[in-house]
Design a protein around this motif. Structure first.
Motif, PDB file in Angstrom:
ATOM      1  N   VAL A 111      -5.814  -5.096 -12.983  1.00  0.00           N
ATOM      2  CA  VAL A 111      -5.415  -5.466 -11.560  1.00  0.00           C
ATOM      3  C   VAL A 111      -4.258  -6.507 -11.532  1.00  0.00           C
ATOM      4  O   VAL A 111      -3.507  -6.593 -10.659  1.00  0.00           O
ATOM      5  CB  VAL A 111      -6.841  -6.453 -11.240  1.00  0.00           C
ATOM      6  N   GLU A 112      -3.807  -6.880 -12.834  1.00  0.00           N
ATOM      7  CA  GLU A 112      -2.424  -7.603 -12.887  1.00  0.00           C
ATOM      8  C   GLU A 112      -1.373  -6.777 -12.507  1.00  0.00           C
ATOM      9  O   GLU A 112      -0.405  -7.438 -11.863  1.00  0.00           O
ATOM     10  CB  GLU A 112      -2.500  -8.371 -14.339  1.00  0.00           C
ATOM     11  N   THR A 113      -1.421  -5.611 -13.194  1.00  0.00           N
ATOM     12  CA  THR A 113      -0.429  -4.631 -12.767  1.00  0.00           C
ATOM     13  C   THR A 113      -0.208  -4.301 -11.379  1.00  0.00           C
ATOM     14  O   THR A 113       0.720  -4.307 -10.641  1.00  0.00           O
ATOM     15  CB  THR A 113      -0.524  -3.238 -13.925  1.00  0.00           C
ATOM     16  N   VAL A 114      -1.628  -3.921 -10.756  1.00  0.00           N
ATOM     17  CA  VAL A 114      -1.566  -3.798  -9.481  1.00  0.00           C
ATOM     18  C   VAL A 114      -1.087  -4.777  -8.490  1.00  0.00           C
ATOM     19  O   VAL A 114      -0.303  -4.541  -7.481  1.00  0.00           O
ATOM     20  CB  VAL A 114      -3.010  -3.070  -9.200  1.00  0.00           C
ATOM     21  N   ALA A 115      -1.218  -6.029  -8.633  1.00  0.00           N
ATOM     22  CA  ALA A 115      -1.086  -7.152  -8.239  1.00  0.00           C
ATOM     23  C   ALA A 115       0.482  -7.337  -8.118  1.00  0.00           C
ATOM     24  O   ALA A 115       1.219  -7.503  -6.890  1.00  0.00           O
ATOM     25  CB  ALA A 115      -1.622  -8.299  -8.520  1.00  0.00           C
ATOM     26  N   GLY A 116       1.165  -7.007  -9.166  1.00  0.00           N
ATOM     27  CA  GLY A 116       2.641  -7.070  -9.107  1.00  0.00           C
ATOM     28  C   GLY A 116       3.338  -5.995  -8.339  1.00  0.00           C
ATOM     29  O   GLY A 116       4.396  -6.218  -7.629  1.00  0.00           O
ATOM     30  N   LEU A 117       2.676  -4.811  -8.562  1.00  0.00           N
ATOM     31  CA  LEU A 117       3.343  -3.744  -7.597  1.00  0.00           C
ATOM     32  C   LEU A 117       3.073  -4.058  -6.269  1.00  0.00           C
ATOM     33  O   LEU A 117       4.020  -3.841  -5.454  1.00  0.00           O
ATOM     34  CB  LEU A 117       2.499  -2.437  -8.001  1.00  0.00           C
ATOM     35  N   SER A 118       2.024  -4.471  -5.694  1.00  0.00           N
ATOM     36  CA  SER A 118       1.760  -4.823  -4.515  1.00  0.00           C
ATOM     37  C   SER A 118       2.673  -5.817  -3.778  1.00  0.00           C
ATOM     38  O   SER A 118       3.189  -5.703  -2.770  1.00  0.00           O
ATOM     39  CB  SER A 118       0.208  -5.079  -4.110  1.00  0.00           C
ATOM     40  N   SER A 119       2.832  -6.875  -4.617  1.00  0.00           N
ATOM     41  CA  SER A 119       3.698  -7.928  -4.228  1.00  0.00           C
ATOM     42  C   SER A 119       5.043  -7.521  -3.958  1.00  0.00           C
ATOM     43  O   SER A 119       5.811  -7.893  -3.034  1.00  0.00           O
ATOM     44  CB  SER A 119       3.593  -9.175  -5.180  1.00  0.00           C
TER      45      SER A 119
END
Length: 353
Positions: A111-119
């Motif tokens: 989820v940390e990687t996904v959060a960075g991509l989303s932001s």
């Protein structure tokens, strides 16, 4: 036109006829089994070979680093898969810049990687496709179960700027059945959750000729197949006659009857053994064993050789691991038979970022 043994050493020789045969063999296999091929360029790092694979039918290319993706995009390749967790503001900014000029897809396993991509992509004109990386037995990156794959897929699908693209794995060699079982279970669970995966990306050269047994997969990402090497031959992927990359070295010393020293050490031949003895194969001298590498010297044990190379002789070595060798040289020499065709720069060499 010069001959190969006139090339200064140490040097990497690439047999373009063997490259072409290897590319065609894999594409023909993929076509026969209805598998899409998305070759990995980390082995050769040359846009010309990436383009040739696509001319033969590959649906795109795979890269391992942003730097490789940037080099390939600059060369005009517009369909790129980067199966790596991209973290940090600097790398995310570069990924977004690439996304604005080519079609690039990435992976995530947290989820940390996904959060960075989303932001980063929340305000992008087009969403970024993200695949869930699955650990199907390799023990490296990847979610640990089909249930975790579904959970992360839901997170991706709900994240602004992103779209869930499917599944990706780099499986352990020889574990085809376990790989298939994991991917099939994950696919079924995703469909049941209303998140049918458009892509299920499998990879690796060691089990290339068994890729059709992973029926859940839609594509395969071989890399070393283009050059082959001693390790791939040990796995039965091909024979030494298929190995397109060799390291040309010169015997610079014969301090004893059974010891030869060459000008190719760990900076020319990878120190990877991959479970094999020695650091490469010298076909011209059966029984010779490359038993040690320092930075600029290689030590060859000639005890079991009838014919032995002398000081000044040049020898060709099939390395254990071709991918690493590509990253050790700024240029490679393309050959056909024993003739030099051209010396070219390894454009994506050293792109570790």
């Amino acid at each position: 036109m010069s001959r190969i043994f006139e090339v200064d050493t140490p040097a990497v020789l690439i047999d373009i006829d063997r490259v072409e045969a290897n590319l065609k063999r894999a594409q023909d296999y993929a076509d026969a089994h209805g598998i899409k091929l998305r070759p990995h360029i980390k082995t050769h790092k040359l846009p010309r070979f990436a383009k040739r694979a696509m001319e033969l039918g590959a649906v795109g290319i795979t890269v391992q680093k942003l730097g490789e993706a940037e080099v390939m995009a600059d060369a005009g390749i517009s369909e790129i898969f980067l199966p790596y967790n991209i973290l940090g503001a600097a790398k995310l900014a570069r990924l977004k810049a690439l996304h604005e000029r080519v079609h690039i897809t990435v992976t995530a396993d947290s989820v940390e990687t996904v959060a960075g991509l989303s932001s980063t992509f929340a305000d992008a004109a087009q969403p970024l496709a993200v695949l869930v990386e699955c650990d199907t037995g390799m023990g490296r990156c990847g979610v640990q179960s089909p249930e975790a794959a579904v959970e992360l897929a839901r997170t991706i699908a709900a994240s602004p700027g992103l779209v869930f693209g499917g599944l990706m794995t780099y499986p352990a060699a020889g574990q085809v059945e376990a790989n298939q079982a994991f991917l099939a279970a994950a696919k079924a669970a995703l469909i049941a959750a209303g998140l049918a995966p458009a892509i299920i990306s499998n990879g690796g050269t060691p089990d290339l000729w068994r890729a059709h047994e992973v029926t859940a997969a839609t594509e395969h990402r071989p890399g070393t197949y283009i050059y082959m090497d001693r390790f791939q031959v040990s796995k039965g992927v091909g024979g030494f006659e298929d190995c397109a990359l060799t390291v040309l070295a010169t015997v610079v010393s014969r301090p004893t009857e059974n010891r030869a020293i060459i000008d190719a050490g760990s900076k020319a031949l990878t120190s990877d053994t991959l479970g094999m003895s020695g650091f490469g194969l010298i076909e011209a001298y059966p029984g010779a064993q490359i038993v040690g590498l320092s930075e600029e010297h290689g030590t060859i044990d000639l005890t079991r050789c009838v014919d032995k190379p002398q000081i000044g002789d040049k020898i060709r070595i099939i390395p254990n691991h071709a991918c690493v060798v590509s990253n050790l040289f700024d240029t490679v020499t393309l050959i056909s038979g024993d003739q030099v065709v051209e010396t070219v720069r390894v454009d994506a060499r050293g792109r570790v970022d």
